[in-house]
Design a protein around this motif. Structure first.
Motif, PDB file in Angstrom:
ATOM      1  N   ALA A 201      34.772  41.433  37.193  1.00 31.92           N
ATOM      2  CA  ALA A 201      35.717  42.661  37.286  1.00 31.92           C
ATOM      3  C   ALA A 201      34.896  43.813  38.013  1.00 31.92           C
ATOM      4  O   ALA A 201      35.362  44.750  38.841  1.00 31.92           O
ATOM      5  CB  ALA A 201      36.260  43.287  35.846  1.00 31.92           C
ATOM      6  N   TRP A 202      33.700  43.965  37.464  1.00 27.56           N
ATOM      7  CA  TRP A 202      32.556  45.053  38.173  1.00 27.56           C
ATOM      8  C   TRP A 202      32.530  44.582  39.645  1.00 27.56           C
ATOM      9  O   TRP A 202      32.708  45.400  40.527  1.00 27.56           O
ATOM     10  CB  TRP A 202      31.308  44.789  37.553  1.00 27.56           C
ATOM     11  CG  TRP A 202      30.414  45.787  38.122  1.00 27.56           C
ATOM     12  CD1 TRP A 202      29.835  47.028  37.796  1.00 27.56           C
ATOM     13  CD2 TRP A 202      29.226  45.406  38.976  1.00 27.56           C
ATOM     14  NE1 TRP A 202      28.867  47.539  38.631  1.00 27.56           N
ATOM     15  CE2 TRP A 202      28.658  46.556  39.330  1.00 27.56           C
ATOM     16  CE3 TRP A 202      29.190  44.246  39.862  1.00 27.56           C
ATOM     17  CZ2 TRP A 202      27.409  46.537  40.342  1.00 27.56           C
ATOM     18  CZ3 TRP A 202      28.096  44.105  40.769  1.00 27.56           C
ATOM     19  CH2 TRP A 202      27.468  45.421  40.935  1.00 27.56           C
ATOM     20  N   TYR A 203      32.496  43.183  40.058  1.00 30.18           N
ATOM     21  CA  TYR A 203      32.377  42.960  41.391  1.00 30.18           C
ATOM     22  C   TYR A 203      33.898  43.249  42.091  1.00 30.18           C
ATOM     23  O   TYR A 203      33.650  43.976  43.412  1.00 30.18           O
ATOM     24  CB  TYR A 203      32.103  41.572  41.577  1.00 30.18           C
ATOM     25  CG  TYR A 203      31.765  41.137  42.987  1.00 30.18           C
ATOM     26  CD1 TYR A 203      30.408  40.955  43.550  1.00 30.18           C
ATOM     27  CD2 TYR A 203      32.880  40.549  43.774  1.00 30.18           C
ATOM     28  CE1 TYR A 203      30.295  40.514  44.735  1.00 30.18           C
ATOM     29  CE2 TYR A 203      32.522  40.255  45.093  1.00 30.18           C
ATOM     30  CZ  TYR A 203      31.255  40.107  45.601  1.00 30.18           C
ATOM     31  OH  TYR A 203      31.074  39.767  46.888  1.00 30.18           O
ATOM     32  N   ILE A 204      34.810  43.070  41.704  1.00 26.46           N
ATOM     33  CA  ILE A 204      36.175  43.525  42.146  1.00 26.46           C
ATOM     34  C   ILE A 204      36.295  44.980  42.477  1.00 26.46           C
ATOM     35  O   ILE A 204      36.579  45.417  43.705  1.00 26.46           O
ATOM     36  CB  ILE A 204      37.198  42.949  41.190  1.00 26.46           C
ATOM     37  CG1 ILE A 204      37.405  41.564  41.202  1.00 26.46           C
ATOM     38  CG2 ILE A 204      38.415  43.928  41.887  1.00 26.46           C
ATOM     39  CD1 ILE A 204      38.546  40.811  40.122  1.00 26.46           C
ATOM     40  N   LEU A 205      35.753  45.631  41.710  1.00 29.69           N
ATOM     41  CA  LEU A 205      35.900  47.271  41.748  1.00 29.69           C
ATOM     42  C   LEU A 205      34.890  47.566  42.896  1.00 29.69           C
ATOM     43  O   LEU A 205      35.360  48.597  43.867  1.00 29.69           O
ATOM     44  CB  LEU A 205      35.648  47.911  40.561  1.00 29.69           C
ATOM     45  CG  LEU A 205      36.704  48.418  39.632  1.00 29.69           C
ATOM     46  CD1 LEU A 205      37.515  49.451  40.445  1.00 29.69           C
ATOM     47  CD2 LEU A 205      37.612  47.382  39.258  1.00 29.69           C
ATOM     48  N   ASN A 206      33.819  47.175  42.708  1.00 26.40           N
ATOM     49  CA  ASN A 206      32.855  47.297  43.851  1.00 26.40           C
ATOM     50  C   ASN A 206      33.481  47.137  45.195  1.00 26.40           C
ATOM     51  O   ASN A 206      33.395  47.583  46.349  1.00 26.40           O
ATOM     52  CB  ASN A 206      31.537  46.866  43.829  1.00 26.40           C
ATOM     53  CG  ASN A 206      30.868  47.414  42.670  1.00 26.40           C
ATOM     54  OD1 ASN A 206      31.410  48.542  41.998  1.00 26.40           O
ATOM     55  ND2 ASN A 206      29.532  47.053  42.331  1.00 26.40           N
TER      56      ASN A 206
END
Length: 240
Positions: A201-206
């Motif tokens: 999820a963190w990668y998706i947001l970035n």
């Protein structure tokens, strides 16, 4: 930024919704049924039992800057892939087709970020012979539903690749419920490592926040260093 999230009730989707709101984005969380537990942070909730309906899809993405699909299949028992799959076998491909059609309209978002797989078929070309044979055995003999899911995700990727959208299909190998670390390795090569749903999820947001398209459309995601995206923010980690 305005972000629409399909699969907002799933293991990755819940993290995407919460992290996006934490960063100050406007989020529209899409569900197939009214959630028993609404998002922890304020978000617009949109419920539609037929997510393949063109009108519903157009409503869901209206005004959004980025669309995220983090859907997972439903099984008869405890999300166990060894039990009967009760969601459509072409779930991901059908949703991709629906969203691609909706995103052709003027003013529709151009960036679509989806969650695929690095172990059930789409990532086979990145594997050496040993892992490829192992995973093929697991998804054809041990758990055939995983093979069906892999074929659906490959079909989804094929649909996306045929468009002019700024699209991404992220390929985690093995997902865990571990904490957010912000240490994500994105590569074109297969590595037998896990990654937490929170880190995906963190990668998706970035990726959603990055103003420039990435050259990696289908990165294999594992825990570790090597991502070209930003480092974890203190407030991201503090909220875990």
């Amino acid at each position: 930024m305005k972000i629409t999230v399909f699969g907002a009730s799933g293991g990755i989707g819940t993290h995407v919704v919460d992290l996006a709101r934490q960063r100050g984005h406007q989020v529209r969380a899409v569900y197939r049924a009214t959630p028993h537990v609404p998002p922890a942070r304020q978000a617009e909730i949109l419920v539609g039992p037929d997510i393949f309906d063109p009108g519903f899809a157009a409503q869901a993405i209206r005004g959004a800057d980025v669309v995220v699909t983090a859907l997972g299949p439903d099984f008869a028992k405890d999300h166990n892939p060894r039990t009967t799959m009760i969601s459509p076998p072409d779930l991901h491909q059908r949703l991709a087709r629906t969203l691609i059609a909706a995103m052709k309209d003027p003013g529709a978002p151009a960036r679509l970020i989806s969650v695929s797989t690095g172990s059930m078929g789409p990532g086979d070309s990145a594997m050496s012979a040993g892992p490829r044979l192992l995973f093929r055995f697991l998804r054809t003999v041990i758990t055939p539903n995983l093979g069906r899911l892999g074929k659906d995700l490959q079909a989804m990727e094929n649909e996306l690749a045929a468009t002019g959208l700024d699209w991404y299909a992220l390929r985690p190998i093995k997902l865990t419920d571990g904490r957010l670390t912000g240490h994500v390795h994105a590569s074109a090569r297969f590595t037998m490592k896990t990654i937490s749903r929170a880190d995906v999820a963190w990668y998706i947001l970035n990726l959603a926040e990055d103003p420039h398209p990435s050259h990696q459309r289908t990165p294999i995601l594992t825990s570790g260093t090597g991502t070209s995206l930003t480092r974890p923010r203190a407030e991201d980690l503090a909220a875990q």
